[in-house]
Design a protein around this motif. Structure first.
Motif, PDB file in Angstrom:
ATOM      1  N   ARG A  29       0.840  -1.208  -0.064  1.00  0.00           N
ATOM      2  CA  ARG A  29       0.060  -0.061   0.036  1.00  0.00           C
ATOM      3  C   ARG A  29       1.100   1.107   0.045  1.00  0.00           C
ATOM      4  O   ARG A  29       0.357   2.457  -0.293  1.00  0.00           O
ATOM      5  CB  ARG A  29      -0.941  -0.206   1.229  1.00  0.00           C
ATOM      6  CG  ARG A  29      -0.430  -0.202   2.536  1.00  0.00           C
ATOM      7  CD  ARG A  29      -1.308  -0.344   3.686  1.00  0.00           C
ATOM      8  NE  ARG A  29      -0.686  -0.453   4.668  1.00  0.00           N
ATOM      9  CZ  ARG A  29      -0.322   0.341   5.740  1.00  0.00           C
ATOM     10  NH1 ARG A  29      -0.770   1.593   5.571  1.00  0.00           N
ATOM     11  NH2 ARG A  29      -0.062  -0.108   6.877  1.00  0.00           N
ATOM     12  N   LEU A  30       2.032   1.188   0.272  1.00  0.00           N
ATOM     13  CA  LEU A  30       3.037   2.219   0.225  1.00  0.00           C
ATOM     14  C   LEU A  30       4.097   2.492  -0.757  1.00  0.00           C
ATOM     15  O   LEU A  30       4.752   3.347  -0.841  1.00  0.00           O
ATOM     16  CB  LEU A  30       3.571   2.345   1.792  1.00  0.00           C
ATOM     17  CG  LEU A  30       2.927   2.667   3.052  1.00  0.00           C
ATOM     18  CD1 LEU A  30       3.739   2.607   4.163  1.00  0.00           C
ATOM     19  CD2 LEU A  30       1.851   3.871   2.962  1.00  0.00           C
ATOM     20  N   THR A  31       3.773   1.523  -1.760  1.00  0.00           N
ATOM     21  CA  THR A  31       4.492   1.463  -2.819  1.00  0.00           C
ATOM     22  C   THR A  31       4.344   2.937  -3.752  1.00  0.00           C
ATOM     23  O   THR A  31       3.214   3.233  -3.802  1.00  0.00           O
ATOM     24  CB  THR A  31       4.410   0.405  -3.880  1.00  0.00           C
ATOM     25  OG1 THR A  31       4.580  -0.771  -3.187  1.00  0.00           O
ATOM     26  CG2 THR A  31       5.067   0.534  -5.155  1.00  0.00           C
ATOM     27  N   VAL A  32       5.367   3.821  -4.000  1.00  0.00           N
ATOM     28  CA  VAL A  32       5.314   5.033  -4.692  1.00  0.00           C
ATOM     29  C   VAL A  32       5.094   4.636  -6.134  1.00  0.00           C
ATOM     30  O   VAL A  32       5.912   4.141  -6.834  1.00  0.00           O
ATOM     31  CB  VAL A  32       6.513   5.892  -4.291  1.00  0.00           C
ATOM     32  CG1 VAL A  32       6.246   7.208  -4.917  1.00  0.00           C
ATOM     33  CG2 VAL A  32       6.609   6.011  -2.981  1.00  0.00           C
ATOM     34  N   LEU A  33       4.039   5.413  -6.730  1.00  0.00           N
ATOM     35  CA  LEU A  33       3.794   5.178  -8.120  1.00  0.00           C
ATOM     36  C   LEU A  33       4.036   6.536  -8.863  1.00  0.00           C
ATOM     37  O   LEU A  33       3.521   7.548  -8.426  1.00  0.00           O
ATOM     38  CB  LEU A  33       2.283   4.611  -8.650  1.00  0.00           C
ATOM     39  CG  LEU A  33       2.014   3.595  -7.863  1.00  0.00           C
ATOM     40  CD1 LEU A  33       0.504   3.345  -7.901  1.00  0.00           C
ATOM     41  CD2 LEU A  33       2.614   2.155  -8.338  1.00  0.00           C
ATOM     42  N   ALA A  59       3.980  11.822  -8.183  1.00  0.00           N
ATOM     43  CA  ALA A  59       3.869  10.666  -7.446  1.00  0.00           C
ATOM     44  C   ALA A  59       2.929  10.628  -6.468  1.00  0.00           C
ATOM     45  O   ALA A  59       2.694  11.539  -5.551  1.00  0.00           O
ATOM     46  CB  ALA A  59       5.293  10.057  -7.123  1.00  0.00           C
ATOM     47  N   LEU A  60       2.395   9.260  -6.355  1.00  0.00           N
ATOM     48  CA  LEU A  60       1.479   9.066  -5.145  1.00  0.00           C
ATOM     49  C   LEU A  60       1.655   7.705  -4.636  1.00  0.00           C
ATOM     50  O   LEU A  60       2.298   6.721  -5.526  1.00  0.00           O
ATOM     51  CB  LEU A  60      -0.044   9.233  -5.681  1.00  0.00           C
ATOM     52  CG  LEU A  60      -0.685  10.365  -5.736  1.00  0.00           C
ATOM     53  CD1 LEU A  60      -1.932  10.349  -6.329  1.00  0.00           C
ATOM     54  CD2 LEU A  60      -0.569  11.526  -4.695  1.00  0.00           C
ATOM     55  N   ALA A  80      -2.068  -0.639 -11.051  1.00  0.00           N
ATOM     56  CA  ALA A  80      -0.998  -0.399 -11.024  1.00  0.00           C
ATOM     57  C   ALA A  80       0.180  -1.399 -11.751  1.00  0.00           C
ATOM     58  O   ALA A  80       0.997  -0.894 -12.557  1.00  0.00           O
ATOM     59  CB  ALA A  80      -0.438   0.473  -9.665  1.00  0.00           C
ATOM     60  N   ALA A  81       0.132  -2.627 -10.988  1.00  0.00           N
ATOM     61  CA  ALA A  81       0.815  -3.811 -11.638  1.00  0.00           C
ATOM     62  C   ALA A  81       0.850  -3.874 -13.215  1.00  0.00           C
ATOM     63  O   ALA A  81       1.782  -4.094 -14.080  1.00  0.00           O
ATOM     64  CB  ALA A  81       0.577  -5.061 -10.806  1.00  0.00           C
ATOM     65  N   ASP A  82      -0.461  -3.771 -13.523  1.00  0.00           N
ATOM     66  CA  ASP A  82      -0.787  -3.753 -15.089  1.00  0.00           C
ATOM     67  C   ASP A  82       0.290  -2.742 -15.859  1.00  0.00           C
ATOM     68  O   ASP A  82       0.769  -2.961 -16.927  1.00  0.00           O
ATOM     69  CB  ASP A  82      -1.905  -3.523 -15.380  1.00  0.00           C
ATOM     70  CG  ASP A  82      -2.928  -4.807 -15.207  1.00  0.00           C
ATOM     71  OD1 ASP A  82      -2.256  -5.837 -14.685  1.00  0.00           O
ATOM     72  OD2 ASP A  82      -4.266  -4.818 -14.880  1.00  0.00           O
ATOM     73  N   LEU A  83      -0.034  -1.677 -15.483  1.00  0.00           N
ATOM     74  CA  LEU A  83       0.571  -0.398 -16.008  1.00  0.00           C
ATOM     75  C   LEU A  83       2.130  -0.264 -16.001  1.00  0.00           C
ATOM     76  O   LEU A  83       2.805   0.122 -16.841  1.00  0.00           O
ATOM     77  CB  LEU A  83       0.086   1.134 -15.416  1.00  0.00           C
ATOM     78  CG  LEU A  83      -1.576   1.231 -15.540  1.00  0.00           C
ATOM     79  CD1 LEU A  83      -1.988   2.633 -15.207  1.00  0.00           C
ATOM     80  CD2 LEU A  83      -1.531   1.547 -17.262  1.00  0.00           C
ATOM     81  N   LEU A  89       3.742   3.121 -16.043  1.00  0.00           N
ATOM     82  CA  LEU A  89       3.976   3.618 -14.768  1.00  0.00           C
ATOM     83  C   LEU A  89       5.539   3.057 -14.100  1.00  0.00           C
ATOM     84  O   LEU A  89       6.111   2.166 -14.782  1.00  0.00           O
ATOM     85  CB  LEU A  89       3.106   3.055 -13.759  1.00  0.00           C
ATOM     86  CG  LEU A  89       1.632   3.705 -13.882  1.00  0.00           C
ATOM     87  CD1 LEU A  89       0.827   3.048 -12.505  1.00  0.00           C
ATOM     88  CD2 LEU A  89       1.656   5.157 -13.734  1.00  0.00           C
ATOM     89  N   ARG A  90       5.954   3.747 -13.298  1.00  0.00           N
ATOM     90  CA  ARG A  90       7.228   3.479 -12.331  1.00  0.00           C
ATOM     91  C   ARG A  90       6.685   3.179 -10.948  1.00  0.00           C
ATOM     92  O   ARG A  90       5.841   3.997 -10.511  1.00  0.00           O
ATOM     93  CB  ARG A  90       8.477   4.509 -12.570  1.00  0.00           C
ATOM     94  CG  ARG A  90       9.123   4.250 -13.870  1.00  0.00           C
ATOM     95  CD  ARG A  90      10.222   5.430 -14.064  1.00  0.00           C
ATOM     96  NE  ARG A  90       9.387   6.548 -14.308  1.00  0.00           N
ATOM     97  CZ  ARG A  90      10.042   7.806 -14.095  1.00  0.00           C
ATOM     98  NH1 ARG A  90      10.967   7.970 -13.467  1.00  0.00           N
ATOM     99  NH2 ARG A  90       9.379   8.844 -14.536  1.00  0.00           N
TER     100      ARG A  90
END
Length: 117
Positions: A29-33, A59-60, A80-83, A89-90
């Motif tokens: 949940r705290l992974t930065v995108l 980033a969020l 997010a994983a798909d992107l 996305l990074r």
């Protein structure tokens, strides 16, 4: 079905395409995108596009993005994983919590700085 603010609710099972696990299992949940690129990607599903557009200004974390999108964190992880897998996305690990500084090291540094006078 609509939310209180007039937004349409997207059931989590639609956002995840019925999958049980995301492609990248190391998200939390705290992974930065952060969005990769400034041109809107073509061929994205609406949920993916909303996430990508949300991250354009900066980033969020996954949990912040989920709150903005009105989706569960688990569904946002899938999006997010798909992107990330598509290179749109990074993602990076969350910033680690600050560690306690050794007080003796700081005291020795202070003594050394005072000796420079």
């Amino acid at each position: 079905m609509s939310a209180g603010r007039g937004r349409r609710l997207v059931p989590a099972y639609l956002a995840t395409s019925g999958r049980a696990r995301p492609a990248a299992a190391d998200f939390d949940r705290l992974t930065v995108l952060q969005a990769d690129g400034t041109d809107p990607p073509r061929g994205l599903r609406p949920e993916h596009r909303r996430l990508w557009e949300l991250l354009q200004p900066g980033a969020l974390t996954v949990v912040e993005a989920a709150a903005h999108l009105g989706l569960p964190v688990s569904a946002t992880v899938f999006l997010a994983a798909d992107l990330v897998e598509e290179g749109r996305l990074r993602a990076r690990a969350p910033v680690p919590p600050a560690q306690q500084i050794d007080r003796t090291l700081v005291e020795r540094l202070l003594v050394g700085l005072r000796a420079l006078r």
